[in-house]
Design a protein around this motif. Structure first.
Motif, PDB file in Angstrom:
ATOM      1  N   GLY A 102       0.686  -1.328   0.105  1.00 46.47           N
ATOM      2  CA  GLY A 102      -0.119   0.083   0.080  1.00 46.47           C
ATOM      3  C   GLY A 102       0.884   1.197  -0.127  1.00 46.47           C
ATOM      4  N   LYS A 103       2.085   1.369   0.127  1.00 46.64           N
ATOM      5  CA  LYS A 103       2.908   2.347   0.326  1.00 46.64           C
ATOM      6  C   LYS A 103       3.645   2.669  -1.110  1.00 46.64           C
ATOM      7  N   TYR A 104       4.005   3.714  -1.039  1.00 49.32           N
ATOM      8  CA  TYR A 104       4.741   4.222  -2.278  1.00 49.32           C
ATOM      9  C   TYR A 104       6.245   4.155  -1.872  1.00 49.32           C
TER      10      TYR A 104
ATOM     11  N   GLY B 146      11.127  15.722  -2.000  1.00 48.87           N
ATOM     12  CA  GLY B 146       9.882  15.757  -2.158  1.00 48.87           C
ATOM     13  C   GLY B 146       8.802  14.678  -1.961  1.00 48.87           C
ATOM     14  N   VAL B 147       9.267  13.336  -2.265  1.00 48.45           N
ATOM     15  CA  VAL B 147       8.779  12.274  -1.875  1.00 48.45           C
ATOM     16  C   VAL B 147       8.596  11.923  -0.428  1.00 48.45           C
TER      17      VAL B 147
ATOM     18  N   GLU C 208      16.413  16.529  -4.953  1.00 47.22           N
ATOM     19  CA  GLU C 208      15.088  17.166  -4.758  1.00 47.22           C
ATOM     20  C   GLU C 208      13.778  16.393  -4.889  1.00 47.22           C
ATOM     21  N   HIS C 209      13.935  15.424  -5.650  1.00 50.88           N
ATOM     22  CA  HIS C 209      12.921  14.579  -6.038  1.00 50.88           C
ATOM     23  C   HIS C 209      12.638  13.673  -4.784  1.00 50.88           C
TER      24      HIS C 209
ATOM     25  N   ARG D  11       8.602  13.990   2.000  1.00 51.16           N
ATOM     26  CA  ARG D  11       7.640  15.049   2.498  1.00 51.16           C
ATOM     27  C   ARG D  11       6.202  14.383   2.500  1.00 51.16           C
ATOM     28  N   GLN D  12       6.055  13.523   1.389  1.00 50.87           N
ATOM     29  CA  GLN D  12       4.509  13.078   1.014  1.00 50.87           C
ATOM     30  C   GLN D  12       4.566  11.702   1.872  1.00 50.87           C
ATOM     31  N   GLY D  13       5.572  11.081   2.450  1.00 48.58           N
ATOM     32  CA  GLY D  13       5.620   9.698   3.234  1.00 48.58           C
ATOM     33  C   GLY D  13       5.940   8.735   2.497  1.00 48.58           C
ATOM     34  N   ALA D  14       6.673   9.014   1.481  1.00 45.86           N
ATOM     35  CA  ALA D  14       7.080   7.698   0.571  1.00 45.86           C
ATOM     36  C   ALA D  14       8.249   7.117   1.545  1.00 45.86           C
TER      37      ALA D  14
END
Lengths: 200, 200
Positions: B97-99, B128-129, B124-125, B131-134
């Motif tokens: 379920g996780k990225y 960014g991911v 940077e990428h 910060r979204q919980g990746a």
């Protein structure tokens, strides 16, 4: 005699004529674009850019896969290559810790979206990510209606695999089973609001 | 006279000689491959194929982005195109379920991984991911040691952004802060076992 700014009447006239021509061309271009409806892919991309800049989500378009046959290494130039079929969907990324995966489809039809443009590999890919707990959907743009809908991928998969089915989904079903995506200026397509509503 | 099967001794001899030559070449090839260590990218790809077939995860390599300049539409042939820099990582997908998002790096050095091969867009990428919980990490292959380590991306990011730092990470730090990935036959690299252990 009129006092032309640079003292050369012919030059001024030809410059004004050029400007007028350019303006007419521009007008025509804008009118054509308006009739054609929005550039859907572009609208999705700028929405994703906005979401990224706002630090709300990271969703990225996958590059089109290309089969490279010949490269001129002295110039690092590809001189022979071919487009390959996308075996996945066009977009994926991360939102609120979850994996998001979606495909954009566009149709001029006012009545239905035909599945002839959905390769079976895309359906297999979506089934695969769903089994891993992904959030997966289609964004469908009915250009003649200028309406975008978010439809959960499981609905499309079921229709797609229905042997008795029509290999399409009607606008009525899309409206009943999907969700209208609000269009705006920024973000262009507020599709994450729908994702919030139905998946979280 | 020896009774050759097809009655033509010269033909048999030349055929055997050819076979021997081919065998020698093959042997040399295998030896070279062994000395060179594994093909890291291939090892990651076949591991992902295995995880997909087992329905354990869906992790996909992003195609290399290519800038297309000229296309011969009559043959759907690309006749001029150029490689573009990958602005993301090479792999992403969904697991439990996780990225998941990761980048593979390989070095011949026995002592450290230099960051000169990590473009700032990749950092940077990853930020960014995250910060979204990746779940985001590096798989680092020290080919001279034939060891693969999984190192959480935040460790690399911190080092990368340390202005006083050495722009590299030493093998000692990799061993202390990362996790050795077990190699096997199938899956080739058991990196999801590490993911299970440290992220779930």
């Amino acid at each position: 005699m009129i006092n032309y700014p640079n003292g050369k009447p012919n030059k001024v006239i030809s410059s004004l004529k050029q400007e007028l021509d350019a303006s007419k061309k521009e007008k025509k271009k804008i009118a054509n674009a308006a009739n054609r409806g929005m550039d859907f892919e572009h609208a999705v991309n700028v929405s994703n850019d906005f979401y990224r800049d706002e630090d709300r989500a990271r969703i990225i378009k996958r590059p089109t896969p290309i089969k490279i046959v010949k490269v001129d290494y002295s110039k690092m130039k590809i001189t022979e290559a071919y487009f390959e079929k996308q075996s996945t969907t066009d977009y994926n990324g991360v939102y609120r810790g979850k994996y998001i995966d979606f495909e954009c489809k566009e149709t001029k039809s006012k009545t239905s979206l035909s599945f002839h443009n959905i390769p079976s590999q895309q359906i297999e890919h979506l089934k695969g990510v769903l089994r891993q707990g992904a959030i997966a959907f289609f964004l469908i743009y009915f250009s003649s209606l200028d309406e975008v809908y978010l439809v959960d991928s499981s609905i499309i998969i079921n229709r797609y695999e229905d042997k008795e089915g029509k290999k399409s989904i009607s606008i009525d079903e899309v409206r009943r089973l999907g969700h209208l995506v609000e269009q705006g200026y920024i973000p262009r397509l507020k599709y994450l609001d729908i994702v919030d509503k139905i998946y979280f």
